[in-house]
Design a protein around this motif. Structure first.
Motif, mmCIF file in Angstrom:
data_model
loop_
_atom_site.group_PDB
_atom_site.id
_atom_site.type_symbol
_atom_site.label_atom_id
_atom_site.label_comp_id
_atom_site.label_asym_id
_atom_site.label_seq_id
_atom_site.Cartn_x
_atom_site.Cartn_y
_atom_site.Cartn_z
ATOM 1 N N ILE A 277 -34.468 0.214 34.539
ATOM 2 C CA ILE A 277 -33.544 -0.860 34.156
ATOM 3 C C ILE A 277 -32.383 -0.882 35.140
ATOM 4 O O ILE A 277 -31.557 0.037 35.176
ATOM 5 C CB ILE A 277 -33.031 -0.654 32.718
ATOM 6 N N THR A 278 -32.324 -1.923 35.946
ATOM 7 C CA THR A 278 -31.323 -2.008 37.015
ATOM 8 C C THR A 278 -30.371 -3.185 36.830
ATOM 9 O O THR A 278 -29.640 -3.535 37.751
ATOM 10 C CB THR A 278 -32.013 -2.139 38.379
ATOM 11 N N PHE A 279 -30.405 -3.805 35.647
ATOM 12 C CA PHE A 279 -29.510 -4.936 35.400
ATOM 13 C C PHE A 279 -28.052 -4.475 35.394
ATOM 14 O O PHE A 279 -27.748 -3.296 35.183
ATOM 15 C CB PHE A 279 -29.834 -5.586 34.049
ATOM 16 N N GLU A 280 -27.153 -5.423 35.617
ATOM 17 C CA GLU A 280 -25.723 -5.128 35.603
ATOM 18 C C GLU A 280 -25.303 -4.596 34.236
ATOM 19 O O GLU A 280 -25.763 -5.079 33.196
ATOM 20 C CB GLU A 280 -24.935 -6.404 35.914
ATOM 21 N N HIS A 281 -24.448 -3.595 34.230
ATOM 22 C CA HIS A 281 -23.975 -2.985 32.985
ATOM 23 C C HIS A 281 -22.752 -3.731 32.456
ATOM 24 O O HIS A 281 -21.768 -3.919 33.175
ATOM 25 C CB HIS A 281 -23.614 -1.516 33.217
ATOM 26 N N LEU A 282 -22.824 -4.170 31.209
ATOM 27 C CA LEU A 282 -21.670 -4.736 30.512
ATOM 28 C C LEU A 282 -21.552 -4.031 29.170
ATOM 29 O O LEU A 282 -22.510 -4.002 28.392
ATOM 30 C CB LEU A 282 -21.834 -6.241 30.286
ATOM 31 N N GLU A 283 -20.403 -3.476 28.898
ATOM 32 C CA GLU A 283 -20.231 -2.662 27.697
ATOM 33 C C GLU A 283 -19.856 -3.529 26.500
ATOM 34 O O GLU A 283 -18.723 -3.520 26.020
ATOM 35 C CB GLU A 283 -19.172 -1.583 27.937
ATOM 36 N N ASP A 284 -20.836 -4.283 26.001
ATOM 37 C CA ASP A 284 -20.637 -5.078 24.800
ATOM 38 C C ASP A 284 -21.794 -4.814 23.848
ATOM 39 O O ASP A 284 -22.791 -4.205 24.223
ATOM 40 C CB ASP A 284 -20.510 -6.568 25.131
ATOM 41 N N CYS A 285 -21.648 -5.279 22.612
ATOM 42 C CA CYS A 285 -22.612 -4.944 21.566
ATOM 43 C C CYS A 285 -23.684 -6.028 21.437
ATOM 44 O O CYS A 285 -23.386 -7.169 21.072
ATOM 45 C CB CYS A 285 -21.887 -4.766 20.239
ATOM 46 N N THR A 286 -24.916 -5.668 21.703
ATOM 47 C CA THR A 286 -26.019 -6.624 21.647
ATOM 48 C C THR A 286 -26.326 -7.047 20.221
ATOM 49 O O THR A 286 -26.639 -8.215 19.963
ATOM 50 C CB THR A 286 -27.276 -6.025 22.298
ATOM 51 N N LYS A 287 -26.242 -6.135 19.273
ATOM 52 C CA LYS A 287 -26.515 -6.487 17.878
ATOM 53 C C LYS A 287 -25.495 -7.499 17.356
ATOM 54 O O LYS A 287 -25.840 -8.404 16.588
ATOM 55 C CB LYS A 287 -26.519 -5.235 16.997
ATOM 56 N N GLN A 288 -24.254 -7.350 17.790
ATOM 57 C CA GLN A 288 -23.224 -8.304 17.390
ATOM 58 C C GLN A 288 -23.534 -9.682 17.970
ATOM 59 O O GLN A 288 -23.432 -10.705 17.285
ATOM 60 C CB GLN A 288 -21.859 -7.831 17.863
ATOM 61 N N GLN A 289 -23.960 -9.710 19.240
ATOM 62 C CA GLN A 289 -24.327 -10.969 19.871
ATOM 63 C C GLN A 289 -25.537 -11.588 19.175
ATOM 64 O O GLN A 289 -25.615 -12.814 19.015
ATOM 65 C CB GLN A 289 -24.625 -10.732 21.348
ATOM 66 N N ALA A 290 -26.478 -10.756 18.769
ATOM 67 C CA ALA A 290 -27.660 -11.242 18.064
ATOM 68 C C ALA A 290 -27.263 -11.892 16.737
ATOM 69 O O ALA A 290 -27.797 -12.948 16.368
ATOM 70 C CB ALA A 290 -28.639 -10.097 17.813
#
Length: 240
Positions: free
Chosen positions: A65-78
């Protein structure tokens, strides 16, 4: 306590404790394929050749996994994506949509198939929400088993029976309208687990702190393995 769990290949696993080594490589491969799709990856055939432990498998994913790192919550976005899609397609006030809200209240039985299609289309992510009733699965199992028994009498009748029940279950999947998920919380967890990259607010990004937990959640949910037995040292059946 003893557990009975039916794996993806239909085999029942009976054990005091369900662990990775209860499963054959095809069961593990099914989970890997789902994670591969979720993280937007494409592995080479030999990517897992040297994998012997759960830690080895996690390392393969994290290294690829080489995508850019962003420290946010994926479950919250979902959750926000799900809530917005429900508001726009079901005409429901957003204040009434909480994590513990039952999907049965948001998608009433009447017109449920059409409504869930609209929801999925707006969400722009393919996710299974509906399933067929339990009696359909029971009928399929009994019918398939009976067809196999008939092989000893007539292989032609047996093959016809197997073909019939396979078509039967495919049709049931198309027209089934029982909810396969109970709450908004379960839906958001399923989305972030099976459609991780697609559900992210910013395309081609990943929160690297969530990778390991997503892998653990997938093995826990799909294979019924308690998370305490998903440690780096746990071995797969082919390494024993």
């Amino acid at each position: 306590m003893r557990y009975i769990y039916v794996s993806n290949n239909g085999m029942a696993v009976l054990n005091d404790i369900i662990k990775l080594d209860n499963y054959e490589d095809m069961d593990i491969f099914d989970v890997i394929v789902k994670l591969e799709k979720s993280f937007g990856l494409k592995f080479e055939k030999d990517a897992f050749y040297h994998v012997k432990t759960f830690g080895d498998l996690c390392d393969v994913f994290e290294n690829h996994i080489t995508f850019e790192h962003l420290e946010d919550c994926t479950k919250q976005q979902a959750f926000y994506r799900v809530r917005n899609a429900i508001v726009m397609t079901q005409n429901i006030d957003s204040s009434k949509i909480k994590l513990d809200t039952k999907l049965a209240d948001l998608f009433p039985s009447r017109n449920r198939i059409e409504k869930t299609k609209q929801f999925k289309s707006y969400l722009r992510t393919d996710i299974d929400i509906l399933t067929y009733p339990g009696w359909v699965a029971t009928t399929f199992f009994i019918g398939l088993l009976s067809s196999l028994v008939v092989f000893f009498i007539s292989w032609k009748i047996a093959l016809a029976g197997i073909a019939f029940f396979i078509i039967f279950i495919k049709i049931a999947r198309i027209f089934g309208k029982d909810l396969d998920i109970r709450t908004v919380r379960e839906l958001t967890e399923k989305l972030s687990r099976e459609n991780y990259i697609d559900i992210r607010r910013t395309s081609n990004t990943v929160n690297r702190k969530e990778i390991l937990q997503t892998i653990i959640d997938s093995f826990n949910h799909d294979l019924g393995i308690d998370k305490i037995y998903l440690t780096r040292e746990e071995k797969f059946s082919w390494s024993l």
